[in-house]
Design an enzyme around this catalytic site. Structure first.
Site, PDB file in Angstrom:
ATOM      1  N   GLN A   1       0.813  -1.218   0.000  1.00 24.89           N
ATOM      2  CA  GLN A   1       0.000   0.000   0.000  1.00 24.89           C
ATOM      3  C   GLN A   1       0.849   1.272   0.000  1.00 24.89           C
ATOM      4  O   GLN A   1       2.032   1.254   0.312  1.00 24.89           O
ATOM      5  CB  GLN A   1      -0.919   0.007   1.217  1.00 24.89           C
ATOM      6  N   HIS A   2       0.192   2.375  -0.326  1.00 28.29           N
ATOM      7  CA  HIS A   2       0.684   3.747  -0.134  1.00 28.29           C
ATOM      8  C   HIS A   2       1.786   4.197  -1.074  1.00 28.29           C
ATOM      9  O   HIS A   2       2.166   5.363  -1.063  1.00 28.29           O
ATOM     10  CB  HIS A   2       1.177   3.974   1.307  1.00 28.29           C
TER      11      HIS A   2
ATOM     12  N   ASP B   1      -2.187  -5.054  -0.156  1.00 30.43           N
ATOM     13  CA  ASP B   1      -1.806  -6.333   0.435  1.00 30.43           C
ATOM     14  C   ASP B   1      -2.610  -6.647   1.696  1.00 30.43           C
ATOM     15  O   ASP B   1      -2.965  -7.815   1.936  1.00 30.43           O
ATOM     16  CB  ASP B   1      -0.305  -6.383   0.721  1.00 30.43           C
TER      17      ASP B   1
END
Length: 489
Positions: free
Chosen positions: A78-79, A239
């Site tokens: 992520q991110h 994830d």
């Protein structure tokens, strides 16, 4: 039916082919990827490294099993921020979830929006170091010419979806970790976007729910790697969102703790959870409802650092920890080696505290390491309970779940029974099940109940007296964290 789950992680790319009739993985492969580490909290990768590793994974899968794959789904870290031109050219290195170089930009956006409380009230989340929003502002400041060339902001799994299909899109689950999305309304927030750039909202892909397909696998990829010509690519997700599916944490009360590079605690909720104490991230899920989540930046990385210092393998490190008494004779570790997001201490450092002439021993240091990492995850249980979500059991996953000592430690600290899935690759498996869901059309709950199973030999159950003692020590650990907050913030 055969589906392929692809997990784009921080340390490696993993691919599994799952046979839903036999209920087993019939082929799997993995490929390591590099991580660029620089001073100032920089943690980056090149998008090309992901593509090269995925191609290697595809090539290494069994040819007969590949030919049977009907659908693919991607799980991604992520991110991360992938700035892309409309022709697919990536304009810079990808700043990852663990990059803390954008602290200044995060603070700038927070103040301009009206403070953290206003962000939580409106969007559901503050803008923390590591979130995508700060990375975009950093990119605009430091690379203005490249920013003007950027047509799309993508997350890692979105970029892989583009590589596989040629289409740009984003689903609610992963998008809710950008700092740009109103989680309750499930739309981009125009105000936060405008504080970065007046044209940013036009560079964000359209949002959609997580069920269904993006399109077909590119014919040239299918031909080169031995897939059939009609393979479909599902929407995928972050994830953590895929791991929720792969560990059966899709109903309230079911909770997963992942003991991986990062430590993660999440569980499903029918409504968005806004934690005013800023412990839980208020995310959407990739299976329907919401996925409140706490993520620490230092989990197995902490034990790896201390193991390397002691020159110990994982098993011998656990054996050392097991020889120390509960509480490590008053020794505590604050495991903030990479800075920390929860608690929000981007300048944090790993700190061993409580030392006296008698307790500085390898056994105590090993135990304090595993206890300290687990204490940081108890912040999530506190937040879930205060949000009226009462966990009834915990599914443990990630590399740390292989340790019998750590499994019992989590059971004793949380006071809850522990189970471990048979299939270890939770994110890749969750992606394979999401692809099955998109293809099959049945309710996701029935698919998860049918396909996610647990290993009874790895169960752990809490000891009541140990739990009480750990709760006292947890209070002391929190006091140490509070005492050092001003130094680490």
């Amino acid at each position: 039916m055969h589906t392929l789950g692809l997990d784009v992680g921080t340390q490696s790319i993993k691919a599994i082919i799952y046979d839903s009739e036999k209920k087993e993985i019939t082929s799997e492969s993995s490929c390591p990827i590099l991580l660029t580490i620089k001073d100032g909290g920089v943690r980056e990768q090149e998008a090309k490294w992901w593509v090269d590793a995925i191609c290697q994974c595809f090539a290494d899968l069994d040819e007969k099993e590949k030919a049977k794959v009907a659908a693919i789904s991607v799980s991604g870290q992520q991110h991360g921020f992938v700035p892309v031109r409309k022709d697919g050219i990536v304009l810079s290195s990808v700043k990852l979830w663990c990059d803390t170089s954008t602290v200044k930009e995060c603070k700038e956006l927070t103040e301009a929006y009206g403070g953290e409380e206003k962000l939580i009230e409106t969007l559901g989340n503050p803008i923390l170091a590591g979130y995508t929003a700060g990375k975009i502002l950093y990119f605009k400041k430091h690379h203005p010419d490249l920013y003007q060339q950027m047509d799309y902001v993508l997350l890692p799994h979105d970029y892989i979806n583009f590589f596989l299909t040629g289409r740009f899109c984003m689903e609610y689950g992963d998008a809710s970790g950008t700092g740009l999305m109103n989680v309750e309304k499930r739309c981009w927030d125009e105000r936060i976007c405008s504080l970065i750039s007046s044209d940013l909202i036009n560079k964000l892909p359209p949002l959609s729910n997580s069920c269904g397909f993006i399109g077909s696998l590119k014919s040239e990829i299918a031909l080169e790697y031995g897939f059939s010509s009609d393979v479909l690519v599902a929407k995928g997700g972050g994830d953590n969102m895929m791991s929720a599916i792969g560990t059966a944490s899709i109903r309230e009360g079911e909770m997963t703790i992942s003991l991986g590079t990062s430590g993660t605690v999440f569980g499903s909720s029918e409504k968005p959870v806004h934690d005013k104490k800023k412990r839980l991230a208020s995310f959407s899920s990739s299976h329907g409802p919401y996925l409140p989540l706490l993520c620490t930046m230092n989990c197995t990385v902490s034990s790896e650092i201390m193991r390397a210092y002691m020159k110990k393998e994982a098993r011998s490190f656990d054996d050392l920890a097991a020889k120390a008494p509960l509480g490590a004779e008053g020794l505590f570790l604050l495991p903030f080696f990479n800075g920390e997001r929860t608690p929000n201490l981007p300048n944090g450092k790993g700190t061993l505290i409580g030392m006296n002439p008698d307790n500085v021993k390898d056994t105590n240091i090993a135990r304090a390491t595993l206890e300290g990492v687990t204490y940081s995850l108890l912040l999530a249980l506190d937040a879930f309970k205060e949000s009226e979500i009462e966990p009834t059991q915990i599914t443990l996953t990630g590399g740390g779940s292989k340790s019998p000592f750590w499994r019992q430690l989590v059971a004793d600290m949380t006071g809850l029974p522990i189970r471990v899935p048979v299939i270890k690759e939770a994110a890749a498996f969750g992606a394979a099940l999401q692809a099955l869901w998109a293809k099959d059309g049945r309710d996701i709950s029935s698919i998860v109940d049918e396909h996610v199973s647990f290993n009874p030999d790895m169960n752990a159950f809490p000891d009541e007296e140990s739990h009480k003692e750990y709760m006292k020590n947890y209070s002391s650990w929190l006091e140490y964290v509070k005492a050092l907050e001003k130094i680490f913030s």
